[in-house]
Design a protein around this motif. Sequence first.
Motif, PDB file in Angstrom:
ATOM      1  N   ALA A 298       0.830  -0.915  -0.127  1.00 48.60           N
ATOM      2  CA  ALA A 298       0.311  -0.280  -0.481  1.00 48.60           C
ATOM      3  C   ALA A 298       0.764   1.004   0.050  1.00 48.60           C
ATOM      4  N   HIS A 299       0.567   2.485  -0.685  1.00 44.06           N
ATOM      5  CA  HIS A 299       1.591   3.187  -1.540  1.00 44.06           C
ATOM      6  C   HIS A 299       0.638   4.730   0.068  1.00 44.06           C
ATOM      7  N   TYR A 300       1.295   5.592   0.192  1.00 36.39           N
ATOM      8  CA  TYR A 300       0.286   6.751   0.503  1.00 36.39           C
ATOM      9  C   TYR A 300       1.222   7.620   1.518  1.00 36.39           C
ATOM     10  N   THR A 301       0.731   9.161   0.608  1.00 39.01           N
ATOM     11  CA  THR A 301       2.489   9.798   1.019  1.00 39.01           C
ATOM     12  C   THR A 301       1.699  10.606   2.377  1.00 39.01           C
ATOM     13  N   ASP A 303       2.228  14.276   4.306  1.00 38.25           N
ATOM     14  CA  ASP A 303       2.743  15.926   5.051  1.00 38.25           C
ATOM     15  C   ASP A 303       4.082  15.989   3.554  1.00 38.25           C
ATOM     16  N   GLY A 304       3.955  15.279   2.423  1.00 35.94           N
ATOM     17  CA  GLY A 304       4.571  15.236   0.997  1.00 35.94           C
ATOM     18  C   GLY A 304       5.575  13.901   1.501  1.00 35.94           C
ATOM     19  N   THR A 305       5.550  13.150   2.447  1.00 39.48           N
ATOM     20  CA  THR A 305       6.580  12.176   2.148  1.00 39.48           C
ATOM     21  C   THR A 305       5.961  10.669   1.442  1.00 39.48           C
ATOM     22  N   PRO A 306       6.505  10.096   1.194  1.00 35.91           N
ATOM     23  CA  PRO A 306       5.930   8.907   0.242  1.00 35.91           C
ATOM     24  C   PRO A 306       5.882   7.442   1.129  1.00 35.91           C
ATOM     25  N   MET A 307       5.109   6.884   1.938  1.00 36.35           N
ATOM     26  CA  MET A 307       5.407   5.735   2.736  1.00 36.35           C
ATOM     27  C   MET A 307       4.608   4.428   2.114  1.00 36.35           C
ATOM     28  N   LYS A 308       5.003   3.230   2.977  1.00 34.76           N
ATOM     29  CA  LYS A 308       4.777   2.033   2.590  1.00 34.76           C
ATOM     30  C   LYS A 308       4.018   0.914   3.710  1.00 34.76           C
ATOM     31  N   VAL A 309       2.650   0.107   3.514  1.00 36.56           N
ATOM     32  CA  VAL A 309       2.462  -0.525   4.446  1.00 36.56           C
ATOM     33  C   VAL A 309       2.785  -2.031   3.722  1.00 36.56           C
ATOM     34  N   VAL A 310       3.243  -3.162   4.374  1.00 32.80           N
ATOM     35  CA  VAL A 310       3.109  -4.011   3.233  1.00 32.80           C
ATOM     36  C   VAL A 310       2.569  -6.023   4.045  1.00 32.80           C
ATOM     37  N   ILE A 311       1.439  -5.642   3.456  1.00 28.39           N
ATOM     38  CA  ILE A 311       0.821  -7.410   4.141  1.00 28.39           C
ATOM     39  C   ILE A 311       1.002  -8.296   2.947  1.00 28.39           C
ATOM     40  N   SER A 312       1.950  -9.326   3.786  1.00 26.30           N
ATOM     41  CA  SER A 312       2.132 -10.895   3.305  1.00 26.30           C
ATOM     42  C   SER A 312       0.903 -11.510   3.018  1.00 26.30           C
ATOM     43  N   GLY A 313       0.631 -11.398   1.372  1.00 26.17           N
ATOM     44  CA  GLY A 313      -0.560 -12.095   0.791  1.00 26.17           C
ATOM     45  C   GLY A 313      -1.104 -13.610   1.264  1.00 26.17           C
ATOM     46  N   ILE A 314      -0.065 -14.438   2.170  1.00 31.43           N
ATOM     47  CA  ILE A 314      -0.118 -16.014   2.445  1.00 31.43           C
ATOM     48  C   ILE A 314      -1.593 -15.808   3.758  1.00 31.43           C
ATOM     49  N   ASP A 315      -0.762 -14.819   5.105  1.00 31.38           N
ATOM     50  CA  ASP A 315      -1.818 -14.326   6.561  1.00 31.38           C
ATOM     51  C   ASP A 315      -1.928 -13.017   6.770  1.00 31.38           C
TER      52      ASP A 315
END
Length: 353
Positions: A298-301, A303-315
């Motif tokens: 998941a990509h989001y921004t 205050d102008g800073t790009p960040m990401k969240v990673v979710i396992s597609g397994i569990d």
Amino acid sequence: MPPDSTDRVVADQADLSCANCGGHCIFSPTQGKLECTSCGTLRPLETPGDGDAAPEFAYDPDAPENDPPELTHGRIHQCRNCGGAVLFVGAALSEHCPYCNGPVVLGPADAGYRTKALIPFQADRGFARRQMRAWVGKRLAAPRGLPELLDDARLVGLYAPFWTFDSHEALTYWAQYTTGSGNNRRTRKTSGALQIAFDDLLMPASPHVTPLIRDGILHDFDPAALRPYRAAYLAGFAAERHHQSVAQGLAANAPDKDLLIRNRIKRHINKSGVHAIRFQTDTTGIHYRRILLPVWIAHYTYDGTPMKVVISGIDGRTFGERPFSTWKLAAYAAAMSAAAIGLGLAWGAGGLL
């Protein structure tokens, strides 16, 4: 003509058409089958050979590699920001890179190594979003509105390339450790021998697979869940092909393996303050797999800073980057200071009684 040539891609695309209505099919993680986007018809993907996906392949570093790269003609998209090359099976689903969210353009034929096996997506998009919402709900000092911001984040399903490596390490090591304290502190030398067997050591097969992505799936890997590579599993998702030779994969992951070996040596010495470790190793019995593992990114921004969240597609195990609320941090710090002062006053008053 190699198996991953134009004929292979055309056959793969035809295999994604619905036999009932001719519509386009995508892989459904919840059903574990191909699902027609038009009429909902499900097509199973199980084969009698599914149990044969886990075998490993021997590698002799002193012999020429017998697993050459193959040319793929397909929907290879090249990221203009990070350079990642991503394969889309079926219609292109995105105009942005799954890794960095940068713009992508359709690229030329791509030379890569054939994937041996994969673990199909088991967590669907809705489940991934619920896991992400639960994850952000547990973050202390999260800014107001962050859950809603993540709800609008661009979420991409990606098959990321990984290695599994087996090896046997016959080690000779030298190290130092400390004893005592203060004026009695002494540095001692030690040496010894150690045998280490690595089994299914999971390592990234691309520089785009960051520690965040690796950690998002590392604890879920089970070789028994591997399935033989079929393009149908990729339908509806992005995938990065393997571009490293075995020698390149071993070299790229040598620092991580070196760290694991040093930690094993520390445990073997079983002394405090172990340092200045040196070792020599005779590596034999190398086996490998080229596999793809599923992650949601998941990509989001903020205050102008790009960040990401990673979710396992397994569990659904979730890791991520997140901002902090300055005023909430200040409030927590003030509360902790007040509690410490109160405890100190209570302790002092108790001592006066």
